[in-house]
Design an enzyme around this catalytic site. Structure first.
Site, PDB file in Angstrom:
ATOM      1  N   GLY A  46       0.831  -0.815  -0.152  1.00  0.00           N
ATOM      2  CA  GLY A  46      -0.120  -0.088  -0.532  1.00  0.00           C
ATOM      3  C   GLY A  46       0.595   1.558   0.020  1.00  0.00           C
ATOM      4  O   GLY A  46       1.962   1.032   0.513  1.00  0.00           O
ATOM      5  N   GLN A  51       2.522  10.373   0.452  1.00  0.00           N
ATOM      6  CA  GLN A  51       4.337   9.899   0.421  1.00  0.00           C
ATOM      7  C   GLN A  51       5.319  10.128   0.030  1.00  0.00           C
ATOM      8  O   GLN A  51       6.170  10.392  -0.483  1.00  0.00           O
ATOM      9  CB  GLN A  51       4.138   8.131   0.731  1.00  0.00           C
ATOM     10  CG  GLN A  51       3.637   7.905   2.217  1.00  0.00           C
ATOM     11  CD  GLN A  51       3.153   5.915   2.291  1.00  0.00           C
ATOM     12  OE1 GLN A  51       2.442   5.469   2.170  1.00  0.00           O
ATOM     13  NE2 GLN A  51       4.142   5.788   3.048  1.00  0.00           N
ATOM     14  N   CYS A  95       6.632   0.843   7.434  1.00  0.00           N
ATOM     15  CA  CYS A  95       5.806   1.798   6.762  1.00  0.00           C
ATOM     16  C   CYS A  95       7.036   2.765   6.104  1.00  0.00           C
ATOM     17  O   CYS A  95       8.185   2.196   6.074  1.00  0.00           O
ATOM     18  CB  CYS A  95       5.060   2.697   7.689  1.00  0.00           C
ATOM     19  SG  CYS A  95       4.765   4.704   6.552  1.00  0.00           S
ATOM     20  N   LEU A  96       6.862   2.862   4.745  1.00  0.00           N
ATOM     21  CA  LEU A  96       7.846   3.176   3.923  1.00  0.00           C
ATOM     22  C   LEU A  96       7.967   3.941   4.022  1.00  0.00           C
ATOM     23  O   LEU A  96       9.649   4.779   3.204  1.00  0.00           O
ATOM     24  CB  LEU A  96       7.290   2.593   2.454  1.00  0.00           C
ATOM     25  CG  LEU A  96       6.790   0.992   1.442  1.00  0.00           C
ATOM     26  CD1 LEU A  96       6.331   1.387   0.725  1.00  0.00           C
ATOM     27  CD2 LEU A  96       8.118   1.148   1.743  1.00  0.00           C
ATOM     28  N   HIS A 137      -4.289   2.127   8.160  1.00  0.00           N
ATOM     29  CA  HIS A 137      -2.386   2.176   7.675  1.00  0.00           C
ATOM     30  C   HIS A 137      -2.986   3.264   6.369  1.00  0.00           C
ATOM     31  O   HIS A 137      -1.932   4.914   6.766  1.00  0.00           O
ATOM     32  CB  HIS A 137      -1.769   1.302   7.382  1.00  0.00           C
ATOM     33  CG  HIS A 137      -0.339   1.582   7.405  1.00  0.00           C
ATOM     34  ND1 HIS A 137       0.217   2.165   8.813  1.00  0.00           N
ATOM     35  CD2 HIS A 137       0.372   2.736   6.594  1.00  0.00           C
ATOM     36  CE1 HIS A 137       1.587   1.912   7.574  1.00  0.00           C
ATOM     37  NE2 HIS A 137       1.363   2.538   7.085  1.00  0.00           N
ATOM     38  N   GLU A 138      -3.049   3.705   5.301  1.00  0.00           N
ATOM     39  CA  GLU A 138      -3.038   4.273   4.032  1.00  0.00           C
ATOM     40  C   GLU A 138      -3.727   5.253   4.247  1.00  0.00           C
ATOM     41  O   GLU A 138      -3.636   6.721   3.767  1.00  0.00           O
ATOM     42  CB  GLU A 138      -2.650   3.655   3.013  1.00  0.00           C
ATOM     43  CG  GLU A 138      -2.803   2.302   2.297  1.00  0.00           C
ATOM     44  CD  GLU A 138      -1.080   2.344   2.629  1.00  0.00           C
ATOM     45  OE1 GLU A 138      -1.088   3.559   2.578  1.00  0.00           O
ATOM     46  OE2 GLU A 138      -0.723   1.272   3.091  1.00  0.00           O
ATOM     47  N   HIS A 141      -2.474   8.331   6.233  1.00  0.00           N
ATOM     48  CA  HIS A 141      -1.255   9.535   6.118  1.00  0.00           C
ATOM     49  C   HIS A 141      -2.200  10.414   5.139  1.00  0.00           C
ATOM     50  O   HIS A 141      -1.239  11.134   5.405  1.00  0.00           O
ATOM     51  CB  HIS A 141      -0.788   8.502   4.661  1.00  0.00           C
ATOM     52  CG  HIS A 141       0.041   7.355   4.940  1.00  0.00           C
ATOM     53  ND1 HIS A 141       1.358   7.825   5.759  1.00  0.00           N
ATOM     54  CD2 HIS A 141       1.186   6.016   4.938  1.00  0.00           C
ATOM     55  CE1 HIS A 141       2.373   6.732   5.712  1.00  0.00           C
ATOM     56  NE2 HIS A 141       2.064   6.042   5.147  1.00  0.00           N
TER      57      HIS A 141
HETATM   58 ZN    ZN Z   1       2.870   4.296   5.797  1.00  0.00          ZN
END
Ligand code: ZN
Length: 186
Positions: A46, A51, A95-96, A137-138, A141
């Site tokens: 995701g 991001q 998380c990236l 989670h997304e 963001h």
């Molecule tokens: Zn994330």
């Protein structure tokens, strides 16, 4: 293919609340493709537009893509909204945008999600388990919330200190590679 860089904690842009999308056009479709390209390249399951530094309400999720041989089955969600939540589930998240850290986060086990796709078609779908975790989670963001905002202040502070130290070290030894922590990168 040039991949856009992922913003990393503590970049302040990750704390911004993203704007609703009013027009689904080629520009937005190009952005969605950029987000997908970066997600699959990492790989992650995701990724949210903010991001990549784009403060708009778009997320992509592909929880079916478990390894590189699996078929890609992405969901691109414009203006996603969770309209119902049920039950509880704890998942070890990563998380990236939060390098070298994973932590257990409690979320709703089952959600009802509303979103618009890139053809301007409205959807209402249910998701559970990992897929539900990933959407929560997304969508966080889009509201400037990171998974580390859901853990205890103590654990969070320990990570913040570790991250600051790592950034200082990176600045000193730019050619040293830092390996990622295991866990689900969302
Ligand atoms: Zn994330």
């Amino acid at each position: 293919m040039v991949l856009r860089p992922i913003l990393q904690f503590p970049d302040k842009r990750l704390k911004e609340k993203s704007q609703p999308i009013v027009e689904i056009d080629d520009e937005l479709r190009a952005l969605a493709q950029d987000v997908l390209d970066v997600m699959y390249d990492e790989p992650g399951i995701g990724l949210a537009a903010p991001q990549l530094g784009e403060s708009v309400r778009l997320v992509v999720v592909d929880t079916d893509w478990t390894d590189e041989d699996a078929e890609k089955n992405p969901t691109v969600a414009v203006n996603p909204e969770i309209v119902a939540r049920e039950g509880k589930i704890t998942w070890t998240e990563g998380c990236l945008s939060v390098p070298d850290f994973t932590a257990d986060v409690e979320r709703a086990e089952k959600i009802t999600l509303r979103y618009t796709d890139l053809e301007s078609v409205a959807h209402e779908v249910e998701a559970e388990g990992l897929r539900a975790v990933c959407f929560q989670h997304e969508i966080d963001h889009l509201d400037g919330i990171l998974f580390i905002d859901h853990i205890s202040r103590l654990k969070r502070n320990l990570y913040v200190q570790k991250r600051k130290k790592a950034l200082r070290r990176e600045a000193e030894e730019t050619d040293e590679h830092v390996t990622s922590a295991p866990g689900t990168k969302l």
